[in-house]
Scaffold this motif. Structure first.
Motif, PDB file in Angstrom:
ATOM      1  N   ASP A 107       0.848  -1.199   0.000  1.00 42.46           N
ATOM      2  CA  ASP A 107       0.000   0.000   0.000  1.00 42.46           C
ATOM      3  C   ASP A 107       0.882   1.247   0.000  1.00 42.46           C
ATOM      4  OD1 ASP A 107      -1.825   2.007   0.519  1.00 42.46           O
ATOM      5  OD2 ASP A 107      -2.730   1.051   2.260  1.00 42.46           O
ATOM      6  N   VAL A 108       1.851   1.275   0.909  1.00 44.39           N
ATOM      7  CA  VAL A 108       2.740   2.435   1.004  1.00 44.39           C
ATOM      8  C   VAL A 108       3.533   2.593  -0.293  1.00 44.39           C
ATOM      9  CG1 VAL A 108       4.752   3.368   2.213  1.00 44.39           C
ATOM     10  CG2 VAL A 108       2.891   2.315   3.516  1.00 44.39           C
ATOM     11  N   GLU A 109       4.113   1.503  -0.752  1.00 41.77           N
ATOM     12  CA  GLU A 109       4.929   1.580  -1.974  1.00 41.77           C
ATOM     13  C   GLU A 109       4.122   2.116  -3.149  1.00 41.77           C
ATOM     14  OE1 GLU A 109       6.971  -2.035  -3.064  1.00 41.77           O
ATOM     15  OE2 GLU A 109       7.238  -1.392  -5.145  1.00 41.77           O
ATOM     16  N   GLU A 110       2.946   1.564  -3.346  1.00 35.91           N
ATOM     17  CA  GLU A 110       2.184   1.958  -4.533  1.00 35.91           C
ATOM     18  C   GLU A 110       1.649   3.386  -4.417  1.00 35.91           C
ATOM     19  OE1 GLU A 110       2.638   0.286  -6.984  1.00 35.91           O
ATOM     20  OE2 GLU A 110       3.133  -1.705  -6.228  1.00 35.91           O
ATOM     21  N   MET A 111       1.304   3.822  -3.204  1.00 33.71           N
ATOM     22  CA  MET A 111       0.863   5.207  -3.035  1.00 33.71           C
ATOM     23  C   MET A 111       2.009   6.183  -3.321  1.00 33.71           C
ATOM     24  SD  MET A 111      -2.299   5.632  -2.543  1.00 33.71           S
ATOM     25  CE  MET A 111      -2.314   7.339  -1.986  1.00 33.71           C
ATOM     26  N   LEU A 112       3.189   5.860  -2.837  1.00 34.96           N
ATOM     27  CA  LEU A 112       4.327   6.749  -3.081  1.00 34.96           C
ATOM     28  C   LEU A 112       4.673   6.775  -4.566  1.00 34.96           C
ATOM     29  CD1 LEU A 112       6.828   6.047  -0.143  1.00 34.96           C
ATOM     30  CD2 LEU A 112       4.825   7.515  -0.221  1.00 34.96           C
ATOM     31  N   ARG A 113       4.588   5.619  -5.176  1.00 33.45           N
ATOM     32  CA  ARG A 113       4.991   5.518  -6.575  1.00 33.45           C
ATOM     33  C   ARG A 113       3.980   6.206  -7.498  1.00 33.45           C
ATOM     34  NH1 ARG A 113       6.054  -0.008  -9.914  1.00 33.45           N
ATOM     35  NH2 ARG A 113       7.313   0.953 -11.539  1.00 33.45           N
ATOM     36  N   ALA A 114       2.713   6.075  -7.154  1.00 30.42           N
ATOM     37  CA  ALA A 114       1.667   6.571  -8.055  1.00 30.42           C
ATOM     38  C   ALA A 114       1.338   8.044  -7.833  1.00 30.42           C
ATOM     39  CB  ALA A 114       0.401   5.728  -7.858  1.00 30.42           C
ATOM     40  N   SER A 115       1.753   8.608  -6.697  1.00 32.96           N
ATOM     41  CA  SER A 115       1.299   9.961  -6.344  1.00 32.96           C
ATOM     42  C   SER A 115       2.383  10.995  -6.637  1.00 32.96           C
ATOM     43  CB  SER A 115       0.939  10.013  -4.846  1.00 32.96           C
ATOM     44  OG  SER A 115      -0.004   9.020  -4.533  1.00 32.96           O
ATOM     45  N   PRO A 116       1.959  12.222  -6.968  1.00 31.63           N
ATOM     46  CA  PRO A 116       2.919  13.256  -7.377  1.00 31.63           C
ATOM     47  C   PRO A 116       3.558  13.960  -6.197  1.00 31.63           C
ATOM     48  CG  PRO A 116       0.700  14.105  -7.537  1.00 31.63           C
ATOM     49  CD  PRO A 116       0.560  12.679  -7.101  1.00 31.63           C
ATOM     50  N   ILE A 117       4.332  13.221  -5.429  1.00 27.92           N
ATOM     51  CA  ILE A 117       4.966  13.804  -4.252  1.00 27.92           C
ATOM     52  C   ILE A 117       6.489  13.759  -4.401  1.00 27.92           C
ATOM     53  CG2 ILE A 117       3.050  13.294  -2.694  1.00 27.92           C
ATOM     54  CD1 ILE A 117       4.551  10.854  -1.739  1.00 27.92           C
ATOM     55  N   ASP A 118       7.141  14.695  -3.727  1.00 27.07           N
ATOM     56  CA  ASP A 118       8.594  14.817  -3.837  1.00 27.07           C
ATOM     57  C   ASP A 118       9.315  14.224  -2.638  1.00 27.07           C
ATOM     58  OD1 ASP A 118       8.477  16.428  -6.278  1.00 27.07           O
ATOM     59  OD2 ASP A 118       7.526  17.897  -4.981  1.00 27.07           O
ATOM     60  N   GLY A 119       8.622  14.108  -1.547  1.00 31.57           N
ATOM     61  CA  GLY A 119       9.202  13.531  -0.340  1.00 31.57           C
ATOM     62  C   GLY A 119       8.065  13.045   0.534  1.00 31.57           C
ATOM     63  N   VAL A 120       8.398  12.229   1.534  1.00 32.50           N
ATOM     64  CA  VAL A 120       7.322  11.650   2.336  1.00 32.50           C
ATOM     65  C   VAL A 120       7.730  11.571   3.804  1.00 32.50           C
ATOM     66  CG1 VAL A 120       8.052   9.248   1.910  1.00 32.50           C
ATOM     67  CG2 VAL A 120       5.673   9.734   2.530  1.00 32.50           C
ATOM     68  N   VAL A 121       6.751  11.846   4.663  1.00 34.10           N
ATOM     69  CA  VAL A 121       6.894  11.599   6.100  1.00 34.10           C
ATOM     70  C   VAL A 121       6.049  10.374   6.421  1.00 34.10           C
ATOM     71  CG1 VAL A 121       6.374  12.477   8.411  1.00 34.10           C
ATOM     72  CG2 VAL A 121       7.304  14.011   6.660  1.00 34.10           C
ATOM     73  N   LEU A 122       6.655   9.416   7.096  1.00 28.51           N
ATOM     74  CA  LEU A 122       5.958   8.183   7.473  1.00 28.51           C
ATOM     75  C   LEU A 122       5.528   8.289   8.926  1.00 28.51           C
ATOM     76  CD1 LEU A 122       8.558   5.656   5.969  1.00 28.51           C
ATOM     77  CD2 LEU A 122       6.458   6.499   4.865  1.00 28.51           C
ATOM     78  N   LEU A 123       4.232   8.198   9.181  1.00 26.25           N
ATOM     79  CA  LEU A 123       3.718   8.233  10.549  1.00 26.25           C
ATOM     80  C   LEU A 123       3.218   6.834  10.911  1.00 26.25           C
ATOM     81  CD1 LEU A 123       1.694  11.596  10.627  1.00 26.25           C
ATOM     82  CD2 LEU A 123       4.031  11.167  11.438  1.00 26.25           C
ATOM     83  N   GLY A 124       3.968   6.154  11.749  1.00 34.89           N
ATOM     84  CA  GLY A 124       3.592   4.800  12.172  1.00 34.89           C
ATOM     85  C   GLY A 124       3.756   4.663  13.668  1.00 34.89           C
ATOM     86  N   GLY A 125       3.769   3.435  14.158  1.00 33.71           N
ATOM     87  CA  GLY A 125       3.959   3.255  15.595  1.00 33.71           C
ATOM     88  C   GLY A 125       3.743   1.831  16.048  1.00 33.71           C
ATOM     89  N   CYS A 126       2.536   1.308  15.896  1.00 36.35           N
ATOM     90  CA  CYS A 126       2.268  -0.056  16.344  1.00 36.35           C
ATOM     91  C   CYS A 126       3.163  -1.035  15.561  1.00 36.35           C
ATOM     92  CB  CYS A 126       0.788  -0.384  16.176  1.00 36.35           C
ATOM     93  SG  CYS A 126       0.274  -1.863  17.081  1.00 36.35           S
TER      94      CYS A 126
END
Ligand code: FES
Length: 613
Positions: A107-126
């Motif tokens: 899910d994360v990979e495909e969203m990053l790959r398909a979306s027009p973004i230049d950088g990403v912040v990952l918010l996780g925890g559990c």
């Protein structure tokens, strides 16, 4: 690069062209209330991958943190766009969240790959959200900054500290042994989670948060900030600022996730007495990043590492104490030259530079390197005819008296069978027995549930015996303890020799010698294997379709991180096939190169599109 030498942002290839489709793309985005011309302004577009979910209370506060990240992004001149991903709530998913870690990573990979973004912040925890996000991001290779949500406050119950998972197990064992009333146990359930945030002992979530910081993927000193503290909100703001700078610096995740970074993560995990789940996750993340990392590296790198962090379940304190004492920068400074201190991090600086000024405020929580809780007590990798491809044991959670042991096997073919029979008064088991459960590995269950700390029979607990050697192809929760040999590879369901053990066989374990041996001759094992081949075990024949089928067909064994065989390696940031909408943009596309090269298309594809015009 543009003609003037400036690096063209990935997002501008999508939004900032003179084409019909870019008008549609910009026009729709104005629904978010963006200021005029925002997406044609050359500002970096920052994705914020938010795994908040009511079904994952550990991550329930991440929406609030996302708002603070957004503020930092705006302030630094970027454009923040929050997007959801699936979230894996450890206590709410069956059969186990591990079954879905690879799905979330996709899910994360495909969203990053398909979306027009230049950088990403990952918010996780559990537990699984942190590795899943890192796996997905490593496959795409954008500038990436992780922020885990922080530990929850330490539980309180009638004057006792409560540690999620760990105290629960202790109290349940006390009830079974008759030393605590059951009413106490049930009354405690309202007292574990005093706030949102991940488990506050050194379980898998805390381990992976620390591992993410040690990898260089989190801002220094931030993984331990308790979830509800205002410091975490301020940090989120700084995270927003920093990711914009990282885009300008083109500081991609591949520059951070080097072999040195993984060495640091493994060693810091040992210094924290972290969860064995980190072994699986780091192998999988390294596989995505294209970094060589093998099971044996864990044993080699952990052998000389001092155990410094005095946290439950192996130690005494909680995550808020670790933060109060100075956090991971102190741990990493105290490990000193044992680490690859020249590894680059998200700050743009090396580990050595990041931790140079760290100070310790409590030497009992973070022990000095010369006064550790132990040395070389991290994860040991065992091999032998019972685990040809390896098995692991968390030494700090094991009983000293069982580290060299020989006993007769008591074997169960499933976890259900074990649970049904383990407390039966007639079960032939004593304190020297070796408890074996199989068909709980990656394919066997599937998902490799956290059941490796198999229950101790009531009749032994009543005699004060609270540990046995336990062997399985399952995993153990980071909040659990015991002499537990787990991740046996290959697993029984994949034809591993664990499937050949019979009750009454002798098994010998030598943790210092790194061996686990089934004392049965080769000829007899071959005979049993031939019998098994005639009736191979299919653990869950009902899994015939959907994601479960994909999982069973493609999951790798534990020694390879239990990733999917087809996910090892990365895709890179180019979307599948490029930008098909640009093909009909002749009249408006004044800049043919820009239009056709949307999103860093491979050179040959750009040329073929030029030729087609
Ligand atoms: Fe989410 Fe422990 S249940 S971190």
């Amino acid at each position: 690069m543009d003609d003037d030498g400036a690096r063209r942002l990935r997002s501008s290839r999508f939004y900032d062209t003179r084409s019909q489709v870019s008008v549609a793309r910009n026009g729709h985005m104005y629904a978010l209330g963006l200021p005029p011309g925002a997406l044609r302004s050359g500002r970096p577009v920052i994705g914020i991958a938010n795994s908040a979910s009511d079904l994952n209370p550990c991550n329930a506060h991440l929406g609030d943190l996302a708002d603070h990240v957004k503020a930092g992004v705006w302030e630094a001149g970027g454009i923040p766009l929050v997007f959801p991903t699936i979230s894996l709530g450890e206590t709410n998913m069956l059969p186990t969240t591990m079954l879905f870690r690879n799905l979330m990573s996709m899910d994360v990979e495909e969203m990053l790959r398909a979306s027009p973004i230049d950088g990403v912040v990952l918010l996780g925890g559990c537990d699984k959200t942190t590795p899943a996000q890192l796996m997905g991001a490593a496959s795409v290779d954008l500038p990436t900054l992780m922020m885990t949500g922080g530990p929850m406050l330490t539980g309180q119950f009638r004057g006792e500290d409560l540690g999620t998972g760990t105290t629960l197990r202790e109290m349940a064992d006390e009830v079974r042994a008759g030393s605590r009333p059951a009413e106490d146990f049930f009354a405690s359930e309202m007292c574990y989670a005093r706030s949102a945030g991940h488990c506050m002992v050194m379980g898998t979530a805390s381990t992976m948060a620390g591992v993410a910081e040690a990898l260089g993927m989190q801002l220094p000193g931030t993984s331990t900030i308790p979830a509800p503290e205002t410091e975490r909100k301020r940090t989120a703001h700084l995270v927003g600022r920093r990711i914009v700078e990282m885009v300008h610096e083109d500081l991609r995740i591949s520059k951070i996730l080097t072999r040195g970074a993984f060495e640091n993560a493994v060693k810091v995990s040992a210094a924290m007495s972290g969860s064995t789940n980190a072994v699986l996750h780091l192998l999988a993340i390294a596989g995505r990043a294209g970094v060589r990392l093998e099971l044996e590296d864990f044993d080699t790198w952990m052998r000389e590492i001092p155990w410094l962090v005095n946290l439950r379940p192996a130690g005494q304190y909680y995550m808020s104490d670790l933060h109060r004492a100075g956090g991971l920068p102190v741990v990493m400074k105290r490990l000193g030259d044992l680490l690859a201190t020249d590894a680059l991090t998200v700050t743009g600086k090396t580990v050595a530079e990041n931790v140079a000024d760290a100070e310790c405020y409590d030497d009992d929580v973070i022990r000095p390197a010369g006064r550790p809780l132990g040395v070389g007590q991290g994860t040991a990798v065992l091999r032998g005819n019972l685990a040809p491809d390896g098995a692991v044991i968390k030494q700090a959670a094991a009983s000293e008296r069982l580290m060299r042991h020989r006993g007769r096997a008591v074997v169960f073919d499933s976890i259900e069978q074990c649970e049904a029979l383990i407390h039966h008064p007639d079960l032939d088991i004593d304190e020297d027995s070796v408890l074996v459960v199989r068909n709980v590995g990656p394919r066997g269950y599937p998902g490799m549930p956290e059941v490796a700390n198999l229950p101790i029979p009531h009749k032994l607990l009543e005699r004060g015996i609270d540990d046995l050697v336990r062997i399985s192809d399952a995993r153990m929760s980071g909040t659990a303890y015991g002499t537990v040999i787990q991740h046996v590879a290959p697993e029984a369901a994949a034809g591993g020799p664990l499937g050949l053990v019979r009750s009454g066989d002798w098994i010998s374990v030598d943790v210092p010698g790194r061996t686990v041996t089934l004392e049965v001759g080769e000829a007899e094992l071959a005979r049993r294997d031939a019998e098994r081949a005639e009736a191979p075990g299919v653990c869950h024949p009902e899994i015939t379709r959907g994601y479960g089928r994909l999982y069973v067909d493609h999951v790798l064994q534990a020694d390879q991180g239990a990733d999917f065989d087809f996910l090892v390696g990365g895709s890179g940031p180019a979307p599948y096939g490029g930008d098909p909408h640009m093909l009909d943009e002749d009249e408006l596309a004044h800049d043919l190169e820009t239009a056709a090269s949307a999103w860093e298309l491979p050179e040959e594809l750009r040329l073929s599109r030029k030729a087609a015009r």
